[in-house]
Write a protein that holds these residues in place. Sequence first.
Motif, PDB file in Angstrom:
ATOM      1  N   PHE A  67      10.820  33.431 153.241  1.00 11.55           N
ATOM      2  CA  PHE A  67      10.738  34.549 152.302  1.00 11.55           C
ATOM      3  C   PHE A  67      10.110  34.121 150.984  1.00 11.55           C
ATOM      4  N   LEU A  68      10.274  32.859 150.588  1.00 15.52           N
ATOM      5  CA  LEU A  68       9.562  32.361 149.415  1.00 15.52           C
ATOM      6  C   LEU A  68       8.061  32.377 149.668  1.00 15.52           C
ATOM      7  N   GLN A  69       7.665  31.968 150.873  1.00 15.13           N
ATOM      8  CA  GLN A  69       6.248  31.961 151.243  1.00 15.13           C
ATOM      9  C   GLN A  69       5.635  33.338 151.069  1.00 15.13           C
ATOM     10  N   PHE A  70       6.281  34.355 151.624  1.00 16.83           N
ATOM     11  CA  PHE A  70       5.716  35.703 151.548  1.00 16.83           C
ATOM     12  C   PHE A  70       5.817  36.273 150.136  1.00 16.83           C
ATOM     13  N   PHE A  71       6.883  35.938 149.418  1.00 21.57           N
ATOM     14  CA  PHE A  71       7.019  36.395 148.033  1.00 21.57           C
ATOM     15  C   PHE A  71       5.849  35.894 147.194  1.00 21.57           C
ATOM     16  N   LEU A  72       5.571  34.586 147.277  1.00 18.61           N
ATOM     17  CA  LEU A  72       4.485  34.006 146.498  1.00 18.61           C
ATOM     18  C   LEU A  72       3.118  34.515 146.962  1.00 18.61           C
ATOM     19  N   PHE A  73       2.960  34.675 148.276  1.00 11.09           N
ATOM     20  CA  PHE A  73       1.678  35.135 148.804  1.00 11.09           C
ATOM     21  C   PHE A  73       1.392  36.568 148.356  1.00 11.09           C
ATOM     22  N   ILE A  74       2.387  37.436 148.451  1.00 13.08           N
ATOM     23  CA  ILE A  74       2.207  38.827 148.022  1.00 13.08           C
ATOM     24  C   ILE A  74       1.885  38.892 146.536  1.00 13.08           C
ATOM     25  N   ALA A  75       2.624  38.109 145.731  1.00 11.58           N
ATOM     26  CA  ALA A  75       2.386  38.106 144.286  1.00 11.58           C
ATOM     27  C   ALA A  75       1.013  37.541 143.950  1.00 11.58           C
ATOM     28  N   ALA A  76       0.626  36.460 144.620  1.00 11.87           N
ATOM     29  CA  ALA A  76      -0.659  35.814 144.324  1.00 11.87           C
ATOM     30  C   ALA A  76      -1.835  36.719 144.655  1.00 11.87           C
ATOM     31  N   THR A  77      -1.709  37.513 145.733  1.00 18.89           N
ATOM     32  CA  THR A  77      -2.839  38.342 146.152  1.00 18.89           C
ATOM     33  C   THR A  77      -3.062  39.546 145.229  1.00 18.89           C
ATOM     34  N   ILE A  78      -2.172  39.749 144.265  1.00 18.19           N
ATOM     35  CA  ILE A  78      -2.413  40.805 143.275  1.00 18.19           C
ATOM     36  C   ILE A  78      -3.563  40.395 142.361  1.00 18.19           C
ATOM     37  N   TRP A  79      -3.559  39.126 141.952  1.00 17.17           N
ATOM     38  CA  TRP A  79      -4.486  38.662 140.932  1.00 17.17           C
ATOM     39  C   TRP A  79      -5.503  37.638 141.422  1.00 17.17           C
ATOM     40  N   LEU A  80      -5.209  36.929 142.504  1.00 20.46           N
ATOM     41  CA  LEU A  80      -6.104  35.883 142.978  1.00 20.46           C
ATOM     42  C   LEU A  80      -6.878  36.365 144.209  1.00 20.46           C
ATOM     43  N   ILE A  81      -8.114  35.949 144.319  1.00 23.10           N
ATOM     44  CA  ILE A  81      -8.938  36.338 145.467  1.00 23.10           C
ATOM     45  C   ILE A  81      -9.499  35.098 146.159  1.00 23.10           C
ATOM     46  N   GLN A  82      -9.840  35.272 147.419  1.00 26.60           N
ATOM     47  CA  GLN A  82     -10.529  34.236 148.175  1.00 26.60           C
ATOM     48  C   GLN A  82     -11.704  34.895 148.870  1.00 26.60           C
ATOM     49  N   ARG A  83     -12.876  34.665 148.341  1.00 27.32           N
ATOM     50  CA  ARG A  83     -14.062  35.318 148.902  1.00 27.32           C
ATOM     51  C   ARG A  83     -14.212  34.970 150.384  1.00 27.32           C
ATOM     52  N   GLY A  84     -14.376  35.996 151.188  1.00 31.92           N
ATOM     53  CA  GLY A  84     -14.593  35.805 152.614  1.00 31.92           C
ATOM     54  C   GLY A  84     -13.350  35.883 153.467  1.00 31.92           C
ATOM     55  N   SER A  85     -12.168  35.933 152.847  1.00 32.02           N
ATOM     56  CA  SER A  85     -10.933  35.963 153.635  1.00 32.02           C
ATOM     57  C   SER A  85     -10.411  37.388 153.783  1.00 32.02           C
ATOM     58  N   PRO A  86     -10.044  37.807 154.994  1.00 32.67           N
ATOM     59  CA  PRO A  86      -9.455  39.137 155.180  1.00 32.67           C
ATOM     60  C   PRO A  86      -8.058  39.238 154.570  1.00 32.67           C
ATOM     61  N   SER A  88      -7.508  38.539 151.540  1.00 32.86           N
ATOM     62  CA  SER A  88      -7.739  38.718 150.112  1.00 32.86           C
ATOM     63  C   SER A  88      -8.443  40.037 149.837  1.00 32.86           C
ATOM     64  N   LYS A  89      -8.212  40.569 148.644  1.00 33.00           N
ATOM     65  CA  LYS A  89      -9.009  41.705 148.192  1.00 33.00           C
ATOM     66  C   LYS A  89     -10.419  41.229 147.865  1.00 33.00           C
ATOM     67  N   LYS A  90     -11.323  42.168 147.692  1.00 38.12           N
ATOM     68  CA  LYS A  90     -12.695  41.819 147.346  1.00 38.12           C
ATOM     69  C   LYS A  90     -12.760  41.324 145.907  1.00 38.12           C
ATOM     70  N   PRO A  91     -13.671  40.392 145.608  1.00 41.84           N
ATOM     71  CA  PRO A  91     -13.864  39.965 144.225  1.00 41.84           C
ATOM     72  C   PRO A  91     -14.138  41.164 143.327  1.00 41.84           C
ATOM     73  N   GLY A  92     -13.444  41.240 142.198  1.00 42.61           N
ATOM     74  CA  GLY A  92     -13.574  42.376 141.303  1.00 42.61           C
ATOM     75  C   GLY A  92     -12.442  43.365 141.433  1.00 42.61           C
ATOM     76  N   ASP A  93     -11.655  43.253 142.509  1.00 42.88           N
ATOM     77  CA  ASP A  93     -10.541  44.180 142.727  1.00 42.88           C
ATOM     78  C   ASP A  93      -9.206  43.603 142.272  1.00 42.88           C
TER      79      ASP A  93
END
Length: 224
Positions: A67-86, A88-93
């Motif tokens: 649950f720590l893994q998913f907590f951090l992953f969900i929180a990180a994907t709000i602000w951090l992106i990884q170009r090319g990864s499904p 991740s959100k698109k750069p700029g989003d």
Amino acid sequence: MRPLRDNALSLAFGVIFVLALAGQSIAGWFENNERLTEHGQPEIAFLAFVTSSDFVVDVAENWQSEFLQFFLFIAATIWLIQRGSPESKKPGDEGPGTDEEQLVGAHAQPDSPAWAKARGIRQTIFSNSLLIVMGTVFLLSWLAQSLAGTVVMNTENAEHGQPPITWVEYLATPDFWNRTLQNWQSEFLAVGCMIALSIFLRQRGSSESKPVGAPHHESAVSGE
């Protein structure tokens, strides 16, 4: 059969979870009784084992890391992106998005959840409800692990003629952090590999993969 089809993914993992937990409890029971026999102590019943601190600490230490893994992953994907990864959100989003994008308040649809249409604290809670629940389960699992681990260590200390320790003292022991960090590192490795490998690798038909023909540089499953 439609309810089964519409909920097949969660039901399948629910069944797998129950079977795995049952298997762990049975294997752990046999192992525990073998250890007791080796030390000349009487075996314990299955129910006594699954309610023991030995079993609780083994289960809780895995739950809290997941649950720590998913907590951090969900929180990180709000602000951090990884170009090319499904994953991740698109750069700029980056960011939490506008009310219009999130379909909340005045922008809610007729069939939107009631708390998405609400304003104030209810909308704030619902807007962050996934993180709240994941974080709460993590903290409760971590607490259960630490309390059960204290009991286990004090039992071992008693067997070796050593004084008992408090919960706070246990939190500073190598045993606690070894149990904790050996799970954390594996979870972070798995998430990192999923993010990175999904840039270049595909799995046809999976929502966790981009379309097979999508360019490597495209982010998000839609490939937009």
